[in-house]
Every structure is written in structure tokens, then in C-alpha cells.
Design a protein around this motif. Structure first.
Motif, PDB file in Angstrom:
ATOM      1  N   GLN A 131       5.482  20.699  -8.524  1.00  8.35           N
ATOM      2  CA  GLN A 131       5.667  19.745  -9.612  1.00  8.35           C
ATOM      3  C   GLN A 131       5.484  18.305  -9.121  1.00  8.35           C
ATOM      4  N   LEU A 132       6.087  18.001  -7.982  1.00 13.34           N
ATOM      5  CA  LEU A 132       5.982  16.658  -7.426  1.00 13.34           C
ATOM      6  C   LEU A 132       4.546  16.345  -7.001  1.00 13.34           C
ATOM      7  N   ALA A 133       3.898  17.320  -6.372  1.00 17.08           N
ATOM      8  CA  ALA A 133       2.521  17.110  -5.924  1.00 17.08           C
ATOM      9  C   ALA A 133       1.596  16.830  -7.111  1.00 17.08           C
ATOM     10  N   ASN A 134       1.777  17.540  -8.201  1.00 22.29           N
ATOM     11  CA  ASN A 134       0.961  17.293  -9.397  1.00 22.29           C
ATOM     12  C   ASN A 134       1.180  15.879  -9.927  1.00 22.29           C
ATOM     13  N   GLN A 135       2.431  15.422  -9.910  1.00 22.71           N
ATOM     14  CA  GLN A 135       2.725  14.065 -10.363  1.00 22.71           C
ATOM     15  C   GLN A 135       2.052  13.028  -9.456  1.00 22.71           C
ATOM     16  N   VAL A 136       2.119  13.270  -8.153  1.00 24.10           N
ATOM     17  CA  VAL A 136       1.509  12.346  -7.199  1.00 24.10           C
ATOM     18  C   VAL A 136      -0.012  12.362  -7.337  1.00 24.10           C
ATOM     19  N   GLY A 157       3.631  15.369   3.994  1.00 28.87           N
ATOM     20  CA  GLY A 157       4.555  16.417   3.590  1.00 28.87           C
ATOM     21  C   GLY A 157       3.812  17.547   2.913  1.00 28.87           C
ATOM     22  N   PRO A 158       4.586  18.531   2.421  1.00 34.35           N
ATOM     23  CA  PRO A 158       6.039  18.704   2.428  1.00 34.35           C
ATOM     24  C   PRO A 158       6.614  19.081   3.804  1.00 34.35           C
ATOM     25  N   THR A 159       7.919  19.416   3.781  1.00 33.01           N
ATOM     26  CA  THR A 159       8.659  19.742   4.988  1.00 33.01           C
ATOM     27  C   THR A 159       8.511  21.202   5.395  1.00 33.01           C
ATOM     28  N   LEU A 160       8.608  22.117   4.417  1.00 34.77           N
ATOM     29  CA  LEU A 160       8.724  23.541   4.705  1.00 34.77           C
ATOM     30  C   LEU A 160       7.408  24.300   4.570  1.00 34.77           C
ATOM     31  N   VAL A 161       7.331  25.439   5.260  1.00 32.71           N
ATOM     32  CA  VAL A 161       6.164  26.315   5.174  1.00 32.71           C
ATOM     33  C   VAL A 161       5.886  26.715   3.727  1.00 32.71           C
ATOM     34  N   ALA A 162       6.922  27.185   3.036  1.00 30.96           N
ATOM     35  CA  ALA A 162       6.746  27.675   1.668  1.00 30.96           C
ATOM     36  C   ALA A 162       6.230  26.586   0.752  1.00 30.96           C
ATOM     37  N   SER A 163       6.746  25.385   0.908  1.00 28.44           N
ATOM     38  CA  SER A 163       6.317  24.275   0.056  1.00 28.44           C
ATOM     39  C   SER A 163       4.874  23.883   0.358  1.00 28.44           C
ATOM     40  N   CYS A 164       4.517  23.835   1.639  1.00 28.59           N
ATOM     41  CA  CYS A 164       3.132  23.510   2.004  1.00 28.59           C
ATOM     42  C   CYS A 164       2.163  24.561   1.475  1.00 28.59           C
ATOM     43  N   ASN A 165       2.526  25.822   1.623  1.00 30.53           N
ATOM     44  CA  ASN A 165       1.671  26.890   1.102  1.00 30.53           C
ATOM     45  C   ASN A 165       1.539  26.808  -0.412  1.00 30.53           C
ATOM     46  N   TYR A 210       0.875  -1.161   0.000  1.00 31.90           N
ATOM     47  CA  TYR A 210       0.000   0.000   0.000  1.00 31.90           C
ATOM     48  C   TYR A 210       0.918   1.217   0.000  1.00 31.90           C
ATOM     49  N   ASN A 211       1.026   1.869  -1.146  1.00 24.41           N
ATOM     50  CA  ASN A 211       1.958   2.992  -1.284  1.00 24.41           C
ATOM     51  C   ASN A 211       1.355   4.285  -0.740  1.00 24.41           C
ATOM     52  N   ILE A 212       2.152   5.006   0.028  1.00 24.05           N
ATOM     53  CA  ILE A 212       1.788   6.346   0.495  1.00 24.05           C
ATOM     54  C   ILE A 212       2.929   7.292   0.112  1.00 24.05           C
ATOM     55  N   ASP A 213       2.589   8.333  -0.646  1.00 25.98           N
ATOM     56  CA  ASP A 213       3.599   9.270  -1.130  1.00 25.98           C
ATOM     57  C   ASP A 213       3.967  10.280  -0.048  1.00 25.98           C
ATOM     58  N   VAL A 214       5.262  10.575   0.027  1.00 29.96           N
ATOM     59  CA  VAL A 214       5.800  11.511   1.012  1.00 29.96           C
ATOM     60  C   VAL A 214       6.706  12.501   0.289  1.00 29.96           C
ATOM     61  N   ILE A 215       6.406  13.795   0.427  1.00 33.00           N
ATOM     62  CA  ILE A 215       7.220  14.849  -0.187  1.00 33.00           C
ATOM     63  C   ILE A 215       8.037  15.521   0.911  1.00 33.00           C
ATOM     64  N   LEU A 216       9.362  15.430   0.801  1.00 31.84           N
ATOM     65  CA  LEU A 216      10.251  15.963   1.826  1.00 31.84           C
ATOM     66  C   LEU A 216      11.387  16.764   1.201  1.00 31.84           C
ATOM     67  N   SER A 217      12.021  17.583   2.033  1.00 34.84           N
ATOM     68  CA  SER A 217      13.203  18.346   1.610  1.00 34.84           C
ATOM     69  C   SER A 217      14.450  17.524   1.935  1.00 34.84           C
ATOM     70  N   PHE A 229       9.176   8.142  -1.293  1.00 40.04           N
ATOM     71  CA  PHE A 229       9.717   9.458  -0.991  1.00 40.04           C
ATOM     72  C   PHE A 229      10.047  10.253  -2.253  1.00 40.04           C
ATOM     73  N   HIS A 230       9.727  11.556  -2.192  1.00 40.22           N
ATOM     74  CA  HIS A 230      10.002  12.489  -3.279  1.00 40.22           C
ATOM     75  C   HIS A 230      10.748  13.688  -2.699  1.00 40.22           C
ATOM     76  N   ASP A 231      11.836  14.095  -3.332  1.00 44.93           N
ATOM     77  CA  ASP A 231      12.666  15.200  -2.846  1.00 44.93           C
ATOM     78  C   ASP A 231      12.293  16.505  -3.539  1.00 44.93           C
ATOM     79  N   ASP A 232      11.773  17.480  -2.759  1.00 46.36           N
ATOM     80  CA  ASP A 232      11.420  18.770  -3.354  1.00 46.36           C
ATOM     81  C   ASP A 232      12.586  19.761  -3.329  1.00 46.36           C
ATOM     82  N   GLN A 233      13.753  19.287  -2.859  1.00 45.14           N
ATOM     83  CA  GLN A 233      14.978  20.092  -2.883  1.00 45.14           C
ATOM     84  C   GLN A 233      14.827  21.412  -2.124  1.00 45.14           C
ATOM     85  N   SER A 234      13.950  21.423  -1.124  1.00 47.81           N
ATOM     86  CA  SER A 234      13.674  22.623  -0.312  1.00 47.81           C
ATOM     87  C   SER A 234      13.119  23.764  -1.164  1.00 47.81           C
TER      88      SER A 234
END
Length: 411
Positions: free
Chosen positions: A103-108, A118-126, A46-53, A91-96
Motif C-alpha cells: 500500500q505504501l509503495a503504491n502511494q510513493v 527499503g523495505p526492512t523485511l524479506v516478506a515486504s521486499c518480495n 530533495y525528498n527520498i522515500d524510505v519504507i521501514l518496519s 519515512f513510511h512505516d509498513d508495520q512489519s
């Protein structure tokens, strides 16, 4: 049905069945069909996608979160996973970068997931929030600096930036440090903190505090010497530096170079042992972090319940069994994964995005490693100021020690 995390979770999951009953009755027929299908496909991940820096300025934190989630995956799969399927976190790396996070979220999203961590950062979540605003799925942002409002599909991890700052100022005031200087980054994390600091200092209970210096810097700056000198000249008694990762190192190095021995507080995103080891030469003598109590096994000082202590003990057991010590990456990611997996495991596979969101949004007594989650009292987060404690870095022990209880009151 067995619980996904072993026997200590049985009582808590049973409480959730009360709320889930109405959903389950409406979906009973499809659930029966799904159980038959699950029996035929047992063992399928059961795959769960995670977007992290995982790279970039927030890589200290992103890698810590990834490490925690990998350990948690093993704990989950030691039970029944999700409906008998082993969980596999992808896991997907958004490179901070917020742009790459989008881009990653659209793919997921093109794969129609039930939940995204995820993501990790305020800016990425916003940046990714508009993508799930109308139809979901649930996205559990791992930054405390995001403040979604009910009935959003986005949830925010840990205690909020505002609560951590409130605890820090409360601690400072009761220690007699009333002249406060702040140094915040110009990114979304710093902007959120600067706004919260000024709002909190305007509260009646903080009328004894004075903001004597308000400096800003770009996270990519290689020096903050001018800003440090300006704050030092203000005769501040205590300092708040709100940034994370490599830019915190720049700020702390500047404070040390200026020969300024003053209490310094920062965001709990920096509560990373690898980071502290790298900054060892210039960490202030009085270095404070307001934090949820998740990574402290002695939890009596935080007023935790037996259920919280049981969940935290299992998490600590997973780390100590590997000869490791949990840090803030665990505190930010463990409970969001715990909550998401229990929602997916309690509801049938046919549950809609809206049903998964509403299930999480209606939790009122869910025990996690950070405390009891009450999403009704604190929508989209579940934790409050009473889930914040004050800690100080002890150089001799190479560890954080608890110096203030719930809300930041000094011991």
C-alpha cells in the motif's frame, strides 16, 4: 562539483564519472538546463522515500535503520546534498507487514520517485518487488534475504543470507561442532534461511556436518519449548536460530529455560544493542552472529582497503560525535543510501529509471562501510562471502567482538 559526502569521496566519485561519461554526453543539453533550474531552486529539499518496519515484530531493526539514515542525512547535507539540494528522507512505516508495504509503495510510486529505500523485511521486499519489476524505479531493499537477479530494479543490502550461513557453518565446523540443529521461523525470513542452510550443508566442503534436528515455529508463538526439547534430545553440538526481533527473544528464552548450554548463531538483523540489553537475562553464553564488518572500527582483521576504512571512519565519526555506537541498522542502511545518493548526484536530474539502475549495476570498485562493492561479480548486491566475518556477544563488555575473519575462519 563538490562531492556529496566531503573530501574523502572525491577520488571514488571521479572513478564513477568514467562510466557516467557516456550517459552525461547524451544528456548534456538537458543537464545544462537543469543546472540553471537548480540554481534558481537551491535549498529546495530533495525528498527520498524510505519504507521501514518502525512498528511490529521488526521494529528493533526498523528503528535502528531509521536512526542511521537520519544521521546519514546530516552527513550528506553537510556537503552539497544532491545537485545542491538538501536531502530529506521521508519515512513510511509498513508495520512489519508486507500488505501495508505494498500500500505504501503504491502511494510513493504515484509521486514518480527516482529511488526508494527499503523495505526492512524479506516478506515486504518480495511483496513490493512486482511493482518495480518492469519500469522501476530503483528500490534498495534493506533485507539480505532477498535475491534479485540482474537486470532487476531491486537491489539487496548487505551480504546475502546464504553467505552468512556459509560463514556460520564454516566457523562451526572448524571449531569441531559438527552436529547441527536449526530452528527457523515460518515467515519468509525463516524459509529463506532454512533453504540456504540445507543447500550449504549439502556442499562437499561441509560433508563433516550433520543436520540432526530441523524445527520450525510461527513468529507469533509465545513459546517454543517443544521445539527446544526436540533439538536438545538430538544431542546437537551447535544451534542456528534464524529469526529476528521479538521472536528471537522467545527462542532464546526457551533455550535458557531448558538449561541448554550450546553455541547459538542467528541472523545479523539481531545485532542491536537495545535488543541485547532487553534480552540480557537469557542470551546464551556462546552467542554468535555472522556479519559484514561495518560496525567494527578495527577493520584490519576483515582485510579492508584504505578506502573502506576511510568511509567507515567517517560513519563512526558521525556516531561517536553524538556519543553513540553504530549497530546493524547502520550496516544494512548506510551503504544503500550512500550508493543511491551518489548515483543521483553523479547523473543529471533527467536520468531515467533505467539509467540510474544501470549506473548502480555497473559499479565494480565502490568503497562502502561493508567493503568494496562489485555489482558485476555479485549482481544486485555487490558483496560476497569474503565480506562476512564472525562475531560473538561478550556479556562482560556488552559488545560484539570479532572471532572469525573473512568467510568465517576462526582466529
Amino acid at each position: 562539483m563538490k562531492t556529496p559526502f566531503g573530501p574523502i569521496y572525491k577520488g571514488r566519485n571521479m572513478r564513477k564519472y568514467i562510466y557516467a561519461a557516456s550517459l552525461l554526453s547524451a544528456l548534456a543539453v538537458s543537464a545544462t538546463m537543469e543546472q540553471a533550474a537548480n540554481a534558481a531552486t537551491a535549498g529546495t529539499p530533495y525528498n527520498i522515500d524510505v519504507i521501514l518496519s518502525l512498528t511490529g515484530t521488526a521494529s528493533f531493526l526498523g528503528n535502528s535503520e531509521q536512526h542511521a539514515i537520519k544521521i546519514e542525512q546530516a552527513v550528506i547535507n553537510a556537503g552539497d546534498g544532491i545537485h545542491g539540494h538538501p536531502v530529506n528522507f521521508v519515512f513510511h512505516d509498513d508495520q512489519s507487514s508486507g500488505q501495508i508495504a505494498v500500500q505504501l509503495a503504491n502511494q510513493v510510486l504515484a509521486t514518480h520517485p527516482k529511488v526508494i529505500i527499503g523495505p526492512t523485511l524479506v516478506a515486504s521486499c518480495n511483496a513490493v518487488a512486482p511493482l518495480v519489476r518492469n519500469d522501476g524505479p530503483v528500490m534498495y531493499c534493506l533485507s539480505p534475504g532477498v535475491h534479485p537477479t540482474k537486470p532487476s530494479y531491486m537491489f539487496s543490502a548487505s551480504t546475502s543470507t546464504a553467505d552468512m550461513i556459509a560463514a556460520t557453518l564454516h566457523y562451526y565446523q572448524l571449531r569441531g561442532w559438527t552436529r547441527i540443529a536449526i530452528l527457523t521461523a515460518t515467515d519468509a525470513t525463516g524459509q529463506d534461511a532454512a533453504k540456504a542452510i540445507k543447500a550449504e550443508m549439502g556442499m562437499p566442503e561441509n560433508k563433516a556436518l550433520t543436520l540432526v534436528a530441523d524445527e520450525h515455529f510461527n513468529p507469533s508463538d509465545v513459546t517454543v519449548d517443544p521445539e527446544i526439547q526436540a533439538m536438545k534430545a538430538s544431542n546437537a553440538q551447535a544451534l542456528i536460530v534464524w529469526t529476528s526481533g521479538t521472536s528471537l527473544g522467545t527462542a532464546l528464552r526457551g533455550i535458557a529455560n531448558a538449561g541448554w548450554n550450546v553455541p547459538v548463531a542467528t541472523t545479523h538483523a539481531n545485532m542491536q544493542y537495545k535488543q541485547m540489553a532487553q534480552y540480557k537475562a537469557f542470551i546464551p553464553q556462546q552467542f554468535y552472529i555472522a556479519s559484514p564488518p561495518a560496525v567494527f572500527p578495527s577493520s584490519q582483521k576483515a582485510g579492508d582497503t584504505a578506502n573502506v576504512q576511510a568511509v567507515r571512519s567517517e560513519m563512526f565519526g558521525a556516531f561517536t560525535g553524538m556519543g553513540q555506537k553504530p549497530d546493524m541498522g547502520v550496516a544494512l542502511s548506510w551503504d544503500p543510501v550512500l550508493i543511491a545518493v551518489n548515483a543521483l548526484n553523479t547523473l543529471p536530474d533527467s536520468a531515467t529509471n533505467e539509467q540510474i539502475r544501470d549506473y548502480i549495476a555497473n559499479l565494480t570498485s565502490y568503497a562502502g562501510i561493508n567493503g568494496i562493492y562489485n555489482m558485476q561479480a555479485t549482481p544486485q548486491r555487490g558483496l560476497s562471502l569474503q565480506n562476512v566475518i564472525m562475531t560473538r556477544w561478550d556479556a562482560a563488555k556488552s559488545d560484539f567482538v570479532v572471532v572469525g575473519g573473512p568467510g568465517g575462519t576462526p582466529f
